[in-house]
Design a protein around this motif. Sequence first.
Motif, PDB file in Angstrom:
ATOM      1  N   ARG A  71      -4.874  13.276  -7.725  1.00  0.00           N
ATOM      2  CA  ARG A  71      -5.164  11.877  -8.037  1.00  0.00           C
ATOM      3  C   ARG A  71      -4.689  11.521  -9.439  1.00  0.00           C
ATOM      4  O   ARG A  71      -4.116  10.442  -9.656  1.00  0.00           O
ATOM      5  CB  ARG A  71      -6.670  11.616  -7.890  1.00  0.00           C
ATOM      6  CG  ARG A  71      -7.051  10.188  -8.193  1.00  0.00           C
ATOM      7  CD  ARG A  71      -8.522   9.913  -7.921  1.00  0.00           C
ATOM      8  NE  ARG A  71      -8.861   8.551  -8.324  1.00  0.00           N
ATOM      9  CZ  ARG A  71     -10.064   8.005  -8.174  1.00  0.00           C
ATOM     10  NH1 ARG A  71     -11.043   8.712  -7.606  1.00  0.00           N
ATOM     11  NH2 ARG A  71     -10.299   6.759  -8.570  1.00  0.00           N
ATOM     12  N   GLU A  93      -2.088   8.508 -10.415  1.00  0.00           N
ATOM     13  CA  GLU A  93      -2.543   7.376 -11.230  1.00  0.00           C
ATOM     14  C   GLU A  93      -1.872   7.357 -12.593  1.00  0.00           C
ATOM     15  O   GLU A  93      -1.704   6.280 -13.189  1.00  0.00           O
ATOM     16  CB  GLU A  93      -4.066   7.403 -11.323  1.00  0.00           C
ATOM     17  CG  GLU A  93      -4.694   7.184  -9.951  1.00  0.00           C
ATOM     18  CD  GLU A  93      -6.208   7.109  -9.958  1.00  0.00           C
ATOM     19  OE1 GLU A  93      -6.812   7.203 -11.051  1.00  0.00           O
ATOM     20  OE2 GLU A  93      -6.791   6.972  -8.860  1.00  0.00           O
ATOM     21  N   TYR A  98      -4.002  -1.229  -9.531  1.00  0.00           N
ATOM     22  CA  TYR A  98      -4.135  -0.540  -8.250  1.00  0.00           C
ATOM     23  C   TYR A  98      -5.592  -0.239  -7.959  1.00  0.00           C
ATOM     24  O   TYR A  98      -6.451  -0.272  -8.843  1.00  0.00           O
ATOM     25  CB  TYR A  98      -3.344   0.775  -8.257  1.00  0.00           C
ATOM     26  CG  TYR A  98      -3.730   1.711  -9.374  1.00  0.00           C
ATOM     27  CD1 TYR A  98      -4.769   2.629  -9.226  1.00  0.00           C
ATOM     28  CD2 TYR A  98      -3.077   1.665 -10.608  1.00  0.00           C
ATOM     29  CE1 TYR A  98      -5.138   3.471 -10.256  1.00  0.00           C
ATOM     30  CE2 TYR A  98      -3.441   2.508 -11.655  1.00  0.00           C
ATOM     31  CZ  TYR A  98      -4.474   3.405 -11.469  1.00  0.00           C
ATOM     32  OH  TYR A  98      -4.842   4.235 -12.498  1.00  0.00           O
ATOM     33  N   GLN A  99      -5.851   0.058  -6.693  1.00  0.00           N
ATOM     34  CA  GLN A  99      -7.203   0.439  -6.281  1.00  0.00           C
ATOM     35  C   GLN A  99      -7.104   1.511  -5.209  1.00  0.00           C
ATOM     36  O   GLN A  99      -6.341   1.382  -4.248  1.00  0.00           O
ATOM     37  CB  GLN A  99      -7.951  -0.770  -5.722  1.00  0.00           C
ATOM     38  CG  GLN A  99      -9.404  -0.463  -5.355  1.00  0.00           C
ATOM     39  CD  GLN A  99     -10.148  -1.695  -4.841  1.00  0.00           C
ATOM     40  OE1 GLN A  99      -9.586  -2.775  -4.736  1.00  0.00           O
ATOM     41  NE2 GLN A  99     -11.420  -1.521  -4.537  1.00  0.00           N
ATOM     42  N   LEU A 100      -7.863   2.591  -5.393  1.00  0.00           N
ATOM     43  CA  LEU A 100      -7.946   3.631  -4.377  1.00  0.00           C
ATOM     44  C   LEU A 100      -8.896   3.140  -3.290  1.00  0.00           C
ATOM     45  O   LEU A 100     -10.081   2.942  -3.527  1.00  0.00           O
ATOM     46  CB  LEU A 100      -8.469   4.939  -4.988  1.00  0.00           C
ATOM     47  CG  LEU A 100      -8.685   6.109  -4.017  1.00  0.00           C
ATOM     48  CD1 LEU A 100      -7.377   6.514  -3.355  1.00  0.00           C
ATOM     49  CD2 LEU A 100      -9.311   7.303  -4.747  1.00  0.00           C
ATOM     50  N   LYS A 101      -8.358   2.944  -2.084  1.00  0.00           N
ATOM     51  CA  LYS A 101      -9.141   2.350  -1.005  1.00  0.00           C
ATOM     52  C   LYS A 101      -9.808   3.381  -0.098  1.00  0.00           C
ATOM     53  O   LYS A 101     -10.946   3.188   0.334  1.00  0.00           O
ATOM     54  CB  LYS A 101      -8.236   1.447  -0.149  1.00  0.00           C
ATOM     55  CG  LYS A 101      -7.522   0.349  -0.936  1.00  0.00           C
ATOM     56  CD  LYS A 101      -8.485  -0.699  -1.439  1.00  0.00           C
ATOM     57  CE  LYS A 101      -8.971  -1.601  -0.322  1.00  0.00           C
ATOM     58  NZ  LYS A 101      -9.785  -2.725  -0.838  1.00  0.00           N
ATOM     59  N   TYR A 140      -3.732   3.901  -1.521  1.00  0.00           N
ATOM     60  CA  TYR A 140      -3.774   2.993  -2.680  1.00  0.00           C
ATOM     61  C   TYR A 140      -3.270   1.597  -2.290  1.00  0.00           C
ATOM     62  O   TYR A 140      -2.267   1.472  -1.596  1.00  0.00           O
ATOM     63  CB  TYR A 140      -2.892   3.515  -3.813  1.00  0.00           C
ATOM     64  CG  TYR A 140      -3.498   4.669  -4.587  1.00  0.00           C
ATOM     65  CD1 TYR A 140      -4.336   4.411  -5.669  1.00  0.00           C
ATOM     66  CD2 TYR A 140      -3.243   5.983  -4.246  1.00  0.00           C
ATOM     67  CE1 TYR A 140      -4.910   5.453  -6.400  1.00  0.00           C
ATOM     68  CE2 TYR A 140      -3.815   7.036  -4.953  1.00  0.00           C
ATOM     69  CZ  TYR A 140      -4.651   6.756  -6.030  1.00  0.00           C
ATOM     70  OH  TYR A 140      -5.199   7.791  -6.737  1.00  0.00           O
ATOM     71  N   GLN A 158       0.827  -1.202   0.000  1.00  0.00           N
ATOM     72  CA  GLN A 158       0.000   0.000   0.000  1.00  0.00           C
ATOM     73  C   GLN A 158       0.865   1.256   0.000  1.00  0.00           C
ATOM     74  O   GLN A 158       1.957   1.272   0.572  1.00  0.00           O
ATOM     75  CB  GLN A 158      -0.913   0.026   1.237  1.00  0.00           C
ATOM     76  CG  GLN A 158      -2.041  -1.001   1.177  1.00  0.00           C
ATOM     77  CD  GLN A 158      -2.917  -0.927   2.409  1.00  0.00           C
ATOM     78  OE1 GLN A 158      -2.479  -1.200   3.515  1.00  0.00           O
ATOM     79  NE2 GLN A 158      -4.175  -0.563   2.218  1.00  0.00           N
TER      80      GLN A 158
END
Length: 389
Positions: free
Chosen positions: A343, A347, A357-360, A385, A327
């Motif tokens: 952002r 990205e 990836y994933q924005l958590k 992330y 992370q």
Amino acid sequence: MKIQLTKKASQKIRKKNPLIQPEDLQTKISDIPKEYLTFLDERGEILGTGYLGKQNKGIGWLISYEALKINKTFLHELFQTAVTKRKKFFQNNETTAFRLFNGEGDGFGGITIDYYAGYLVISWYNETIYALKEELLLTISEVLSDNLGIVEKIRFQSDLPESNWYIGEKPAEPWLVKENGINYATYLDEGYMTGIFLDQKEVRKRLASGLAKEKKVLNMFSYTGAFSVAAAVGGAAGTTSVDLAKRSLDKTREQFEVNQISLEKQKIVVMDTFEYFKYAKRKGFSYDLIILDPPSFARNKKKTFSVTKDYGRLIAESLEILNPKGQIIASTNASNLTLKKFRQSIEKSLDEQGVTYQLKETFRLPQDFPVAAFEESNYLKVLFYEIKK
């Protein structure tokens, strides 16, 4: 004194945006008056009351959207309202440091007040508000009559010292404050900074409440290691704190010590961030969680760093020493960079490196930092992330 603004500025102010920019003035002013002013629209109708004072955000503030006298009665109500809004903070023994008055978010741009377990840290952001400070200080002292002392910070270009003890007896240092039950060592009269950035309290809470559990954590631009301490409290397998400033070594060590945390699993490194990336890669170091919280702009003898230009490089370098399913916590307090653009810059770098990836999670300013109706007011942007290589 009356100041006339442009049509565009008048429209902005009627949408409750209190910030005045140089181009908002109908006529340029060579000498800024150090007094409260009445602002008029392009037709000469009253927009409100405020003042002009050059600072990083602009050249002035609306304090009221009507014509009124800024006197002791007005100021008393203003500060009392701010204190009342933070009633739950005063009642929380687990958190004894917080933002008590957040400038334009509490209705008066150019001044902030932080509460440190009884002491007040007041920051003046322009010459005009500093010239008008005596009535402000008197009112603040009356509203918070049980304060232990007041220190002021001069945050505009001046020959004045950065920090000045105004009234009250200085505490024995470090002055310990609590945040979510964690101790933090602070120094209230040591330049601009006290040892902790109060606007990051929710991020530290997240680290301490399990996000960092059993993870190897790298804290870049670590300052006094507050994120590292929170991660250690949250069960991190180990932390590494990296900052170029030599003082960070002793300051970070102290933060662990005031929490009785053994230094055995905590590394503290005095090194340029990008040099550390190279060093870590060469040594084969890798991490499960990397925290990136750089200053908006920094310069050392060799290079400069700008969030708007260089954040993508930070992300790319982090990926090279990030473990699979690791992370990244990406943070900035650059008010001139919108959340959308921040952002996008992150990205874009992630896409260029070919990772999934994933924005958590996303964090903005906490509850004790209310904001006004313009984007720069909500300056803090923190994105969590998860990276799947």
